[in-house]
Write a protein that holds these residues in place. Structure first.
Motif, PDB file in Angstrom:
ATOM      1  N   GLY A   1      40.086  48.550  29.294  1.00  0.00           N
ATOM      2  CA  GLY A   1      39.282  48.426  28.086  1.00  0.00           C
ATOM      3  C   GLY A   1      38.518  49.705  27.777  1.00  0.00           C
ATOM      4  O   GLY A   1      37.847  50.251  28.641  1.00  0.00           O
TER       5      GLY A   1
ATOM      6  N   ASP B   1      32.494  52.794  30.321  1.00  0.00           N
ATOM      7  CA  ASP B   1      31.837  51.984  31.345  1.00  0.00           C
ATOM      8  C   ASP B   1      32.882  51.617  32.402  1.00  0.00           C
ATOM      9  O   ASP B   1      33.527  50.572  32.306  1.00  0.00           O
TER      10      ASP B   1
ATOM     11  N   THR C   1      44.158  39.415  34.838  1.00  0.00           N
ATOM     12  CA  THR C   1      43.113  40.313  34.339  1.00  0.00           C
ATOM     13  C   THR C   1      42.163  40.647  35.471  1.00  0.00           C
ATOM     14  O   THR C   1      42.106  39.957  36.481  1.00  0.00           O
ATOM     15  N   GLY C   2      41.435  41.727  35.281  1.00  0.00           N
ATOM     16  CA  GLY C   2      40.444  42.142  36.269  1.00  0.00           C
ATOM     17  C   GLY C   2      39.410  43.014  35.592  1.00  0.00           C
ATOM     18  O   GLY C   2      39.344  43.098  34.369  1.00  0.00           O
ATOM     19  N   VAL C   3      38.624  43.696  36.408  1.00  0.00           N
ATOM     20  CA  VAL C   3      37.534  44.518  35.884  1.00  0.00           C
ATOM     21  C   VAL C   3      37.199  45.566  36.950  1.00  0.00           C
ATOM     22  O   VAL C   3      37.467  45.359  38.144  1.00  0.00           O
TER      23      VAL C   3
ATOM     24  N   GLY D   1      32.298  47.066  43.688  1.00  0.00           N
ATOM     25  CA  GLY D   1      31.187  47.011  42.739  1.00  0.00           C
ATOM     26  C   GLY D   1      31.361  47.983  41.594  1.00  0.00           C
ATOM     27  O   GLY D   1      30.877  47.748  40.498  1.00  0.00           O
TER      28      GLY D   1
ATOM     29  N   THR E   1      32.621  50.556  35.311  1.00  0.00           N
ATOM     30  CA  THR E   1      32.301  49.368  36.102  1.00  0.00           C
ATOM     31  C   THR E   1      32.713  48.089  35.373  1.00  0.00           C
ATOM     32  O   THR E   1      33.268  47.170  35.977  1.00  0.00           O
ATOM     33  N   LEU E   2      32.445  48.039  34.067  1.00  0.00           N
ATOM     34  CA  LEU E   2      32.699  46.803  33.319  1.00  0.00           C
ATOM     35  C   LEU E   2      33.965  46.867  32.466  1.00  0.00           C
ATOM     36  O   LEU E   2      34.281  45.904  31.762  1.00  0.00           O
ATOM     37  N   ALA E   3      34.688  47.987  32.508  1.00  0.00           N
ATOM     38  CA  ALA E   3      35.928  48.069  31.727  1.00  0.00           C
ATOM     39  C   ALA E   3      36.908  47.007  32.223  1.00  0.00           C
ATOM     40  O   ALA E   3      37.185  46.913  33.422  1.00  0.00           O
ATOM     41  N   GLY E   4      37.421  46.204  31.298  1.00  0.00           N
ATOM     42  CA  GLY E   4      38.389  45.171  31.662  1.00  0.00           C
ATOM     43  C   GLY E   4      39.730  45.785  32.016  1.00  0.00           C
ATOM     44  O   GLY E   4      40.066  46.884  31.564  1.00  0.00           O
ATOM     45  N   MET E   5      40.496  45.080  32.838  1.00  0.00           N
ATOM     46  CA  MET E   5      41.861  45.491  33.197  1.00  0.00           C
ATOM     47  C   MET E   5      42.797  44.342  32.824  1.00  0.00           C
ATOM     48  O   MET E   5      42.622  43.222  33.320  1.00  0.00           O
TER      49      MET E   5
ATOM     50  N   ALA F   1      34.542  46.452  38.374  1.00  0.00           N
ATOM     51  CA  ALA F   1      33.622  46.022  39.435  1.00  0.00           C
ATOM     52  C   ALA F   1      34.334  45.387  40.617  1.00  0.00           C
ATOM     53  O   ALA F   1      33.749  45.259  41.701  1.00  0.00           O
ATOM     54  N   ALA F   2      35.597  44.985  40.441  1.00  0.00           N
ATOM     55  CA  ALA F   2      36.360  44.395  41.549  1.00  0.00           C
ATOM     56  C   ALA F   2      36.530  45.390  42.692  1.00  0.00           C
ATOM     57  O   ALA F   2      36.774  45.003  43.836  1.00  0.00           O
TER      58      ALA F   2
END
Lengths: 267, 265
Positions: free
Chosen positions: B250, B177, B194-196, B202, B179-183, B198-199
């Motif tokens: 993630g 995913d 942290t980030g994701v 979108g 879009t929603l994979a965490g960073m 979608a940052a």
């Protein structure tokens, strides 16, 4: 952290009544340390436990606990090295996709959290993230609606602890998962309000790993002479900053691997 | 701007890059530079690097997050070209002596298995054409004094690209995913930020689709095998001698990079 109680029983009851009035009738009060500058964190917990005693005596059912102030930045700002905790009751729970009234809230804000449901009791001191994961039944995504009863959301640690960690409402939902099937450290989260992304992050923002926050919560409970019972629902703390909401707002929190949690706010 | 001016500023940026020094913001010297002028200056700067022996290996997308767009007052991303001289492999130590005023960003990189020809490219086409994605660091750098950039300055300066390093963990965007994979970004063993996904517009795939369509309009090819750095998912991290950074996406894996030496500023 000092769990020393310096206030008299009379003062604790007095402050509890002040907080209880603000919580149940939804109005803002000055932070408690304005009147009691020497108030300790232990005094804060004494007020919180008195508040819980009163709620339970009225038939509220405790469903679990929440950890707050779990990000390093927030703890540094508050000058503390432990998170705060607060109790959660059935009266605070709202179902997924609910219309949540703000009429009985002061200035609500929402934040995204990973929640744990425990299958085994956990006792501190010395509780570790590994022990938390071993005692976890499942994890799920949650949104906490926090609502400080203090004017302008301005408080210090003893005051916010007395106010039950700003607990107000919570919504659990999404998809239940076994913790062992996930990397709980790197889950991405997106918080949308009215279709716009308003906050983002990954779960490591919570003390490096959300299970660390649960372990600290268990160790704080040990200092209060309590354990975390099996079956507890526990929220591990905000991954994102808290975002203000008002009637008409629609909120959805999207979690990697855990689905989403949605709600809207009404008068 | 006329061709002579374009060449002048492209050459000035090339010289600044080669000599590891900064120049004044271009807009201070030439207040009427348009975005189109800026991309022509970039092209000149990159042509000089290619003439000196480098090859084009991919693209970078910048200005993809809302805070950066608000700061620069623009409401679309920008892009620069990746050249063979910018490439580091995971495990290499990045020599800060080759850079001027570097900062690191954690990103998701795409490697294409098919050409993407805009206009008309959607995020679905991007997923279809992607061979794999990898966690990566872009080390941004500016040839403009004190990073005093506006959008025309950074575009002309190849979107402030410095060097980059790709992680070894390869992921399939059909299984991940993005879009929603965490960073999760760590510096010297401590959590930095942290980030994701979608940052980035979108979703990182949206940024790559934007790039394909923009390149299509400009007639710049976008070929199978190219690397695309899709835009920062983290805060900018200052780096110095001895620093080690790790970013973890993630569900995908990590990229680790070490730094040594001193940058020019």
């Amino acid at each position: 952290m000092s769990m020393e109680i310096t206030l008299s029983r009379e003062d604790i009851v007095r402050l509890c009544e002040r907080v209880e009035g603000a919580q149940t009738r939804a109005y803002a009060i000055p932070k408690l340390t304005d009147e009691y500058p020497g108030m300790t964190i232990g005094d804060g917990y004494a007020v919180q436990l008195e508040l819980r005693r009163r709620f339970l005596a009225r038939g509220h059912k405790q469903v679990g606990w929440k950890a707050g102030l779990t990000s390093k930045a927030k703890m540094k700002q508050m000058g503390v090295d432990v998170p705060s905790i607060g109790f959660l009751t059935d009266r605070m729970a709202r179902p997924e996709n609910a219309a949540i009234s703000t009429a009985d809230l002061v200035h609500p804000r929402v934040e995204c959290e990973v929640a744990f449901v425990m299958k085994d009791e956990l006792k501190g001191p010395g509780c570790t993230a590994g022990a938390v994961l071993a005692a976890t039944d499942y994890v799920l995504p949650a949104v906490e609606i926090i609502d400080s009863r203090f004017s302008g959301f301005k408080f210090d640690l003893p005051s916010v602890v007395a106010d039950n960690g700003s607990s107000a409402r919570f919504v659990g939902g999404g998809r239940a998962r076994y913790a062992r099937d996930l990397d709980l450290r790197t889950l991405g989260v997106v918080l949308e309000k009215n279709g716009e992304i308003v906050a983002m992050g990954a779960s490591a923002a919570v003390l490096g790993h959300p299970a660390e926050a649960i372990a600290m919560l268990v160790n704080i409970l040990a200092e209060l002479g309590e354990s975390l019972p099996a079956g507890s629902f526990v929220m591990s703390g905000g991954i994102t900053e808290a975002i203000a909401v008002k009637p008409g707002d629609s909120v959805i929190a999207r979690f990697q691997e855990l689905g989403s949690v949605s709600m809207r706010f009404v008068e | 701007m006329n061709e002579e001016q374009i060449q002048h500023y492209g050459d000035a940026l090339y010289d600044a890059w080669r000599e590891r020094r900064t120049i004044a913001p271009l807009l201070e010297q030439e207040p009427d530079i348009t975005l189109a002028d800026a991309y022509r200056i970039q092209l000149r700067y990159i042509e000089r690097r290619v003439a000196a022996g480098e090859t084009i290996v991919g693209k970078k997308i910048g200005v993809t997050s809302k805070p950066v767009q608000d700061f620069l007052g623009v409401f679309q991303p920008d892009f620069g070209q990746l050249t063979s001289g910018m490439v580091y492999q995971e495990g290499d130590v990045i020599d800060l002596g080759t850079l001027i005023q570097p900062k690191a960003e954690a990103e998701l990189a795409f490697v294409l298995k098919e050409d993407l020809q805009g206009p008309g490219v959607t995020a679905m086409d991007v997923i279809r054409a992607t061979d794999y994605v990898v966690p990566c660091f872009e080390i941004v750098d500016s040839r403009i004094t004190d990073w005093k950039i506006r959008i025309q300055d950074t575009v002309a300066d190849n979107a402030s690209c410095g060097v980059y390093v790709l992680g070894k963990a390869k992921g399939d965007p059909r299984k991940l995913d993005i879009t929603l994979a965490g960073m999760v970004l760590e510096k010297n063993g401590e959590l930095h930020s942290t980030g994701v996904g979608a940052a980035v517009q979108g979703s990182p795939a949206n940024a790559v689709a934007w790039l394909a369509n923009t390149l299509g309009e400009l007639g710049i090819p976008f070929k199978a095998g190219e690397v695309i750095l899709s835009g920062s998912q983290s805060a900018l991290v200052p780096v110095a001698d001895g620093d080690e950074l790790v970013c973890t996406v993630g569900g995908l894996g990590s990229c680790r990079v070490k730094f040594s030496g001193r940058s020019a500023v």
